[in-house]
Structure formats: C-alpha cells, structure tokens
Design a protein around this motif. Structure first.
Motif, PDB file in Angstrom:
ATOM      1  N   VAL A 203       0.833  -1.197   0.000  1.00 57.16           N
ATOM      2  CA  VAL A 203       0.000   0.000   0.000  1.00 57.16           C
ATOM      3  C   VAL A 203       0.868   1.247   0.000  1.00 57.16           C
ATOM      4  O   VAL A 203       1.753   1.403   0.847  1.00 57.16           O
ATOM      5  CB  VAL A 203      -0.948   0.026   1.217  1.00 57.16           C
ATOM      6  CG1 VAL A 203      -1.825   1.281   1.179  1.00 57.16           C
ATOM      7  CG2 VAL A 203      -1.819  -1.227   1.257  1.00 57.16           C
ATOM      8  N   LYS A 205       1.024   5.246   0.534  1.00 58.02           N
ATOM      9  CA  LYS A 205       0.264   6.222   1.306  1.00 58.02           C
ATOM     10  C   LYS A 205       0.964   7.579   1.267  1.00 58.02           C
ATOM     11  O   LYS A 205       2.195   7.668   1.355  1.00 58.02           O
ATOM     12  CB  LYS A 205       0.145   5.789   2.767  1.00 58.02           C
ATOM     13  CG  LYS A 205      -0.597   4.489   3.004  1.00 58.02           C
ATOM     14  CD  LYS A 205      -0.619   4.140   4.481  1.00 58.02           C
ATOM     15  CE  LYS A 205      -1.326   2.812   4.740  1.00 58.02           C
ATOM     16  NZ  LYS A 205      -1.315   2.461   6.191  1.00 58.02           N
ATOM     17  N   LYS A 210      -4.427   6.642  -0.214  1.00 56.78           N
ATOM     18  CA  LYS A 210      -3.982   5.250  -0.096  1.00 56.78           C
ATOM     19  C   LYS A 210      -4.319   4.495  -1.377  1.00 56.78           C
ATOM     20  O   LYS A 210      -5.477   4.474  -1.804  1.00 56.78           O
ATOM     21  CB  LYS A 210      -4.650   4.565   1.099  1.00 56.78           C
ATOM     22  CG  LYS A 210      -4.310   5.144   2.453  1.00 56.78           C
ATOM     23  CD  LYS A 210      -4.911   4.345   3.591  1.00 56.78           C
ATOM     24  CE  LYS A 210      -6.432   4.434   3.598  1.00 56.78           C
ATOM     25  NZ  LYS A 210      -7.021   3.741   4.786  1.00 56.78           N
ATOM     26  N   GLY A 212      -3.553   0.665  -3.115  1.00 54.05           N
ATOM     27  CA  GLY A 212      -3.009  -0.671  -2.927  1.00 54.05           C
ATOM     28  C   GLY A 212      -2.575  -1.289  -4.248  1.00 54.05           C
ATOM     29  O   GLY A 212      -3.184  -1.046  -5.297  1.00 54.05           O
ATOM     30  N   LEU A 249      -7.650  -5.933   0.964  1.00 51.53           N
ATOM     31  CA  LEU A 249      -7.325  -4.503   0.990  1.00 51.53           C
ATOM     32  C   LEU A 249      -8.545  -3.669   1.368  1.00 51.53           C
ATOM     33  O   LEU A 249      -8.444  -2.713   2.157  1.00 51.53           O
ATOM     34  CB  LEU A 249      -6.782  -4.071  -0.366  1.00 51.53           C
ATOM     35  CG  LEU A 249      -5.351  -4.510  -0.678  1.00 51.53           C
ATOM     36  CD1 LEU A 249      -5.019  -4.277  -2.148  1.00 51.53           C
ATOM     37  CD2 LEU A 249      -4.355  -3.757   0.204  1.00 51.53           C
ATOM     38  N   GLN A 250      -9.697  -4.011   0.824  1.00 55.21           N
ATOM     39  CA  GLN A 250     -10.910  -3.245   1.147  1.00 55.21           C
ATOM     40  C   GLN A 250     -11.245  -3.347   2.629  1.00 55.21           C
ATOM     41  O   GLN A 250     -11.673  -2.364   3.240  1.00 55.21           O
ATOM     42  CB  GLN A 250     -12.074  -3.728   0.287  1.00 55.21           C
ATOM     43  CG  GLN A 250     -11.958  -3.309  -1.172  1.00 55.21           C
ATOM     44  CD  GLN A 250     -13.148  -3.756  -1.992  1.00 55.21           C
ATOM     45  OE1 GLN A 250     -13.517  -4.937  -1.982  1.00 55.21           O
ATOM     46  NE2 GLN A 250     -13.750  -2.833  -2.713  1.00 55.21           N
ATOM     47  N   VAL A 254      -8.662   0.200   2.153  1.00 52.48           N
ATOM     48  CA  VAL A 254      -8.040   0.631   0.899  1.00 52.48           C
ATOM     49  C   VAL A 254      -9.025   0.365  -0.228  1.00 52.48           C
ATOM     50  O   VAL A 254      -9.295  -0.788  -0.570  1.00 52.48           O
ATOM     51  CB  VAL A 254      -6.709  -0.116   0.658  1.00 52.48           C
ATOM     52  CG1 VAL A 254      -6.088   0.326  -0.669  1.00 52.48           C
ATOM     53  CG2 VAL A 254      -5.736   0.131   1.805  1.00 52.48           C
ATOM     54  N   GLN A 255      -9.549   1.432  -0.824  1.00 52.82           N
ATOM     55  CA  GLN A 255     -10.548   1.294  -1.885  1.00 52.82           C
ATOM     56  C   GLN A 255      -9.954   1.469  -3.279  1.00 52.82           C
ATOM     57  O   GLN A 255     -10.571   1.047  -4.271  1.00 52.82           O
ATOM     58  CB  GLN A 255     -11.673   2.313  -1.672  1.00 52.82           C
ATOM     59  CG  GLN A 255     -12.364   2.213  -0.324  1.00 52.82           C
ATOM     60  CD  GLN A 255     -12.979   0.850  -0.078  1.00 52.82           C
ATOM     61  OE1 GLN A 255     -13.480   0.207  -1.006  1.00 52.82           O
ATOM     62  NE2 GLN A 255     -12.955   0.393   1.173  1.00 52.82           N
ATOM     63  N   ILE A 257      -7.223   0.451  -5.934  1.00 52.25           N
ATOM     64  CA  ILE A 257      -6.375  -0.737  -6.106  1.00 52.25           C
ATOM     65  C   ILE A 257      -5.891  -0.821  -7.548  1.00 52.25           C
ATOM     66  O   ILE A 257      -6.664  -0.625  -8.493  1.00 52.25           O
ATOM     67  CB  ILE A 257      -7.154  -2.023  -5.742  1.00 52.25           C
ATOM     68  CG1 ILE A 257      -7.674  -1.938  -4.305  1.00 52.25           C
ATOM     69  CG2 ILE A 257      -6.274  -3.254  -5.923  1.00 52.25           C
ATOM     70  CD1 ILE A 257      -8.624  -3.070  -3.935  1.00 52.25           C
ATOM     71  N   TYR A 343      -7.906  10.537  -7.442  1.00 56.03           N
ATOM     72  CA  TYR A 343      -8.309   9.934  -6.164  1.00 56.03           C
ATOM     73  C   TYR A 343      -9.351  10.816  -5.488  1.00 56.03           C
ATOM     74  O   TYR A 343      -9.165  12.033  -5.354  1.00 56.03           O
ATOM     75  CB  TYR A 343      -7.069   9.803  -5.283  1.00 56.03           C
ATOM     76  CG  TYR A 343      -7.280   9.125  -3.953  1.00 56.03           C
ATOM     77  CD1 TYR A 343      -7.168   7.744  -3.830  1.00 56.03           C
ATOM     78  CD2 TYR A 343      -7.565   9.870  -2.808  1.00 56.03           C
ATOM     79  CE1 TYR A 343      -7.333   7.117  -2.603  1.00 56.03           C
ATOM     80  CE2 TYR A 343      -7.731   9.256  -1.576  1.00 56.03           C
ATOM     81  CZ  TYR A 343      -7.622   7.876  -1.483  1.00 56.03           C
ATOM     82  OH  TYR A 343      -7.787   7.262  -0.262  1.00 56.03           O
ATOM     83  N   GLY A 348     -12.332   7.512  -1.008  1.00 52.80           N
ATOM     84  CA  GLY A 348     -11.108   6.723  -0.981  1.00 52.80           C
ATOM     85  C   GLY A 348     -10.888   5.914  -2.245  1.00 52.80           C
ATOM     86  O   GLY A 348     -10.005   5.048  -2.288  1.00 52.80           O
TER      87      GLY A 348
END
Length: 595
Positions: A203, A205, A210, A212, A249-250, A254-255, A257, A343, A348
């Motif tokens: 990930v 950041k 964020k 992934g 990840l979700q 973390v949305q 990817i 983003y 997210g």
C-alpha cells in the motif's frame, strides 16, 4: 503489508533533474468538480491526481538495446509509421525524473521480468546491477514475472533481501543490499506453507491518499521456466488471486487498487501509440490478459501488465461492464506508461471515468543520468575482460524476427554441429524461439561496424545457460513435436521451433490446430521421416524437459548432456567465421509459410 516509508532519494532526484520535461497525460475530459485539479497549499481538496509511471519486462537491459530490440514504431498522423531508437537506463532515469516534476503524488511501478534473460552486463552478476539500477530509479513496487524464477525462489529472495551470491560470492567490496522496493507474488505459493513466497500486496500512502497494489505472475509460469526454478511452488489463477486480495485490501480501508499482472495481450497494431479504443479499431486487444481483465473484480481500478513485450493502452470492461484501463509498455526499457489516477478523498476510491494513460518513448535525445552512467561503468569494468572477447564474425545483421528467424536458424545449426561432436549419430537440432533473446548486430552499439561478435553479444542472445542435450526420438514422435508448435498449450499463440538446416516442412496458417503442420511436407536431408526409425535430436535442456508446451520432447531416451548452449554457439562461430570470411545470415527458408 503496510506502506513502506517514502524514500527521500526521489525528491532529491526531482530537484537535480533537467528542467525540460515531457508532457504528461492529456487533461482530464470527464466532468469533475472545480476543485478536482486545484493545488491546495493548506487544505487538500476532495480530488487528488496521482501519477502512476509504469514499465515492464526490462530484462536487465541497462545499456541501450541494439538492433530492432532498441527501437519502437510510432504511428504518424497521416497513417504512416516511423521507428525511433529507444531504451537504456541512463535515458529511462532522465525521462522518469523529468516526468515526476510537478507531480508531488507520484508512484513508479513495474509489471515483472525486471531481471532474467539479461545481457552480460547484468546476467554475469546474477542481475545485481539491475536491482541497483532499479533502486536508483526509485521503483516503488513490482510484481514478479516468470523470469524472476529463472534461478529459483531462493535467488529471488536474495534479490529482494540482499546478500552475496551463495556460490559466486560478492562481486565488489560491498555487500549486495537487495531491492529497496517490494516484489509482489500473490499467486505464487510455497507448497509446504501454502502461503505466498513474498508479499501479495503493498500500500502506497501519502497525506491520506492510499492506493493498494496486488502483484501476480502468469499461472502458466511452470511451463515456461526450468523445473528447478519452480520446484516446490504452486502458481494460482491470476484473477481469482487478485479478487481475493482486493477484498483483503478493502477490509483494511483501501478502496483504490491497481493490479500488477505479468501476463499480457496482443494489440491490433505494432505502434506504441495506437489507439485501440478508437472507432473501427476492432478487437483492439486480444490474448490472455483480456479474459483475466474481464474476470478481475471491479474493485480494481487499473491493470499494469507485461510478458508479451507489446505496447498498448486499452480499456477492457470489468465484470460490471465498466471500462477499465489495461496498459503495457513493450519491453527492454524502451517505453514507460504515464497514467493519471484521480483519487476521491471522500470515498477513498479512484474516479474511474477520469483515468487517462499514454505510453511515452524513452528517447535517447535527453541527457544521460550521471548516476546510471557511473553504475554501468563500474559493472562494465568488471565484465569487460570476459565480455569483450571476440568469438566470431558476421557479414550483416542476423535478426531475431519472423516465424522462422535467421538467428534461431543459426543457433539450431550451432547445436547440430555441437551435437555431432558429442555423438556423430545426431540427426537434427530444434531451438525454442523464446530462448533466442536477441539478434546479432553488424555494427554493435554504433561501433566500428566490422562485424565482430563479442562474448557479451553472444550472451545477450543466449543468456540462460541451458545445456545442449541429445535424445532419441522416433519419427512419429518428431512429427508429434512439430504439431505441438501449433496445438495444445500453443494453439492460441504458436511457438515455432527453429530447425537446423537439414529439416524442412510447410506451415499452413490457413488451417487450424495441429493441421497447420503439413505432415507430408516434412523432410530431413530431403527424405520423409520414417515413423518407426530412431533419430538423435539436439535441443537445449529446457526443451528436453518438455518446456514451452512440448511434452513429447520431454519423452526422449538415451539422454546425453553437453556443455551450455552459448558454448555451442561460440564454437560454431569460431569454426565457421573469420575476419576475412564472416558468416552470412541464414536465409530463414527452412519453413515454408502459407498464409
């Protein structure tokens, strides 16, 4: 799997790089709120553009690749094309550093095969020079590719974590530090632990943003690398694995990817800037990556791919029918892909309709990056005593292009000659096209143009250190092996074996499957094969193990193992060429192709 700390080196390079930069991706055309692209010095706005720079299949090409391996084709506005010299990490570094200027949110990712099948400068030192170069390039993350397993999982672990080579030791007075970036291997499991051999995801950041990354290689890796390289490993389905870790990840919040997939496709055009989504473009993209993309969860926002060494920026619908970006930057560091991910801080997630991407040429008209020049110089000093030795002479370029390539034919002839040294009964030789990594260039690197072939150039052509193996097959088995070029695992993407000069036949591409090999046309020394007779065949050890989808070639008997294949090529060039009588390119007329 937490985010790695941001290296400060990138920001330093950004300040030191040349002021001139290439244009990045075109302005977003989708309707976004007014603050979507504003720069906020005190409070970030809702939308933040994140630059994703990506490349794939570098294969240790630190110096500019020569011949066709060092060129890309560009489509012109009038429909014509032109070729551009491209590649070399001295130029790649400059282009990436220029591209990052003005982009405080920037990530650099790769799609696998960073190492393996490398030229001598890197391959001689088990690709430590390439890992050092990638560190200097500020690569953030990469997936593994099939060539990362050429020397096995243990050696891959050393490239990740550092340490001197277990048999060759340390090449310099400094301990090899390993990769600053994570290799991701989500679908490569250790048979004992049933867990991934390396991190499955990573990930990135920054200031609340964020993203992934999930990394996988093609499920079929065991069929295209040596058995020793994948011993004790299981390779799982690409899409299923990505979907599994997208959910992980979700759950971690973390949305956004990105999937790094070492598997690819075939665009309808060979030009890097072809618009495969344009009206009338037809299929645009075909090959394994299309089905993978259609089955990867909509939670993944973009796919960075590789393996096929082709260039494309295409959209493929996800399972919900929404277009999703799928990219590949050819190979050998000739291109990089510049993608804008917008983003949304509120959700997210990436605003999928705003994703824009384009392939950029790593031209050689920019200043060389001094640190890369120094790195290449240091390793070249160590390699020069071995690499500069002359092993033969050629009268013109010997290219590695076409269904049957002159370079592939030359290698097959060399292996037949070497096989007959080992056993005079040797009848013919067959070479797999994937084992031929480059051609031989008459004026290598723009030098004197005297046709000298150095050991380094030979190593670039055949870097795998496969042995030359002799085995006995019946005539019926040989016919079956030839049919396996275009059937079974090779039906969709044929792998045409390169034959020695005494084997000829017709390949009819108007037919389908195994019927494309016209059995009645097969001749050895001008005579039909006898199905019941025994023939002594020279191949490399990879084919002798049934690799590349040729199970019949793994069923030979009477095995005799010789020296490595580069030794066979060197012996052949030394015996059959001189400065006054250089060897000419084979005519590549052993296979008659009907289209």
């Amino acid at each position: 799997m937490s985010a790695a700390p941001r290296r400060t080196r990138r920001r330093t390079y950004g300040l030191l790089s040349a002021a001139a930069g290439l244009a990045t991706a075109a302005a977003l055309t989708s309707a976004l709120p007014a603050d979507a692209h504003e720069s906020h010095h005190h409070r970030p706005g809702r939308y933040q553009d994140v630059q994703l720079l990506s490349f794939n299949d570098l294969h240790g090409n630190l110096e500019p690749p020569s011949g066709s391996s060092g060129r890309v084709t560009e489509l012109q506005p009038d429909g014509t094309t032109k070729t551009i010299d491209a590649g070399g990490v001295e130029y790649l570094a400059t282009h990436l550093r220029q591209a990052r200027k003005g982009h405080p949110y920037s990530i650099t990712a790769a799609g696998g095969d960073m190492v393996g099948a490398s030229p001598l400068l890197s391959g001689l030192f088990h690709d430590e020079p390439t890992v050092e170069a990638l560190n200097e390039l500020d690569l953030d993350v990469t997936s593994v590719g099939n060539h990362e397993f050429d020397e096995g999982a243990r050696e891959l672990g050393r490239l990740q974590n550092g340490g001197c080579h277990p048999t060759d030791g340390c090449y310099t007075d400094k301990r090899f530090q390993g990769a600053d970036f994570p290799y991701l291997a989500a679908n490569v499991l250790n048979d004992k632990t049933r867990k991934p051999i390396l991190d499955p995801y990573w990930v990135w950041k920054k200031n609340g943003v964020k993203i992934g990354f999930i990394g996988v290689t093609l499920e079929g890796t065991p069929g295209i690398v040596s058995a020793d390289g994948v011993k004790g490993l299981t390779f799982k389905d690409e899409a299923e694995t990505i979907n599994k870790y997208a959910k992980v990840l979700q759950r971690q919040g973390v949305q956004s990817i990105v999937a790094l997939i070492h598997e690819g496709g075939f665009p309808a055009s060979g030009s890097y800037n072809y618009d495969c989504d344009s009206p009338g473009a037809g299929a645009g993209l075909s090959g394994p990556i299309v089905d993978i993309a259609k089955n990867v969860t909509p939670a993944v926002d973009a796919l960075v791919t590789g393996h096929t060494h082709t260039a494309y920026v295409c959209t493929v619908p996800d399972p919900s029918g929404r277009p999703r970006m799928v990219t590949s930057a050819a190979s050998f560091g000739r291109l990089y892909t510049d993608t804008t991910l917008t983003y949304d801080r509120r959700t997210g997630d990436i605003v999928r309709t705003a994703v824009k991407s384009a392939n950029r040429v790593v031209t050689r008209d920019v200043p060389k990056a001094p640190d890369m020049t120094d790195l290449i110089g240091r390793w070249n000093t160590l390699a020069a005593p071995i690499g500069n030795r002359a092993i033969g002479y050629i009268s013109a370029d010997i290219n590695n292009t076409g269904t049957e390539s002159p370079m592939g034919d030359l290698i097959a002839d060399a292996q037949l000659a070497y096989g007959r040294e080992l056993d005079p009964r040797t009848s013919l030789a067959l070479m797999n096209p994937g084992g031929v990594r480059a051609g031989l260039t008459y004026a290598a690197k723009g030098a004197e143009g005297d046709g000298v072939v150095t050991y380094a150039e030979g190593f670039t052509v055949q870097p795998f250190a496969n042995t030359v193996n002799l085995q006995d097959f019946t005539g019926a088995q040989l016919v079956q092996a030839l049919k396996e070029q275009v059937s079974g695992p090779n039906a969709a993407a044929p792998k045409i074996l390169q034959p020695s000069a005494n084997l000829t036949y017709t390949l009819d591409l108007t037919k389908s499957g195994a019927d494309r090999v016209v059995t009645d046309s097969i001749r050895l020394n001008g005579a039909p094969l006898d199905p019941a007779a025994t023939y002594r065949v020279a191949t490399n050890s990879f084919l002798a193990g049934g690799g590349d989808g040729f199970p019949t070639l793994g069923q030979g008997t009477g095995d005799l193992v010789g020296k490595d294949d580069l030794t066979a090529l060197e012996k052949y060039l030394t015996a059959n060429s001189s400065a006054t009588n250089p060897i000419a390119p084979p005519k590549a007329d052993r296979i008659t192709v009907v289209q």
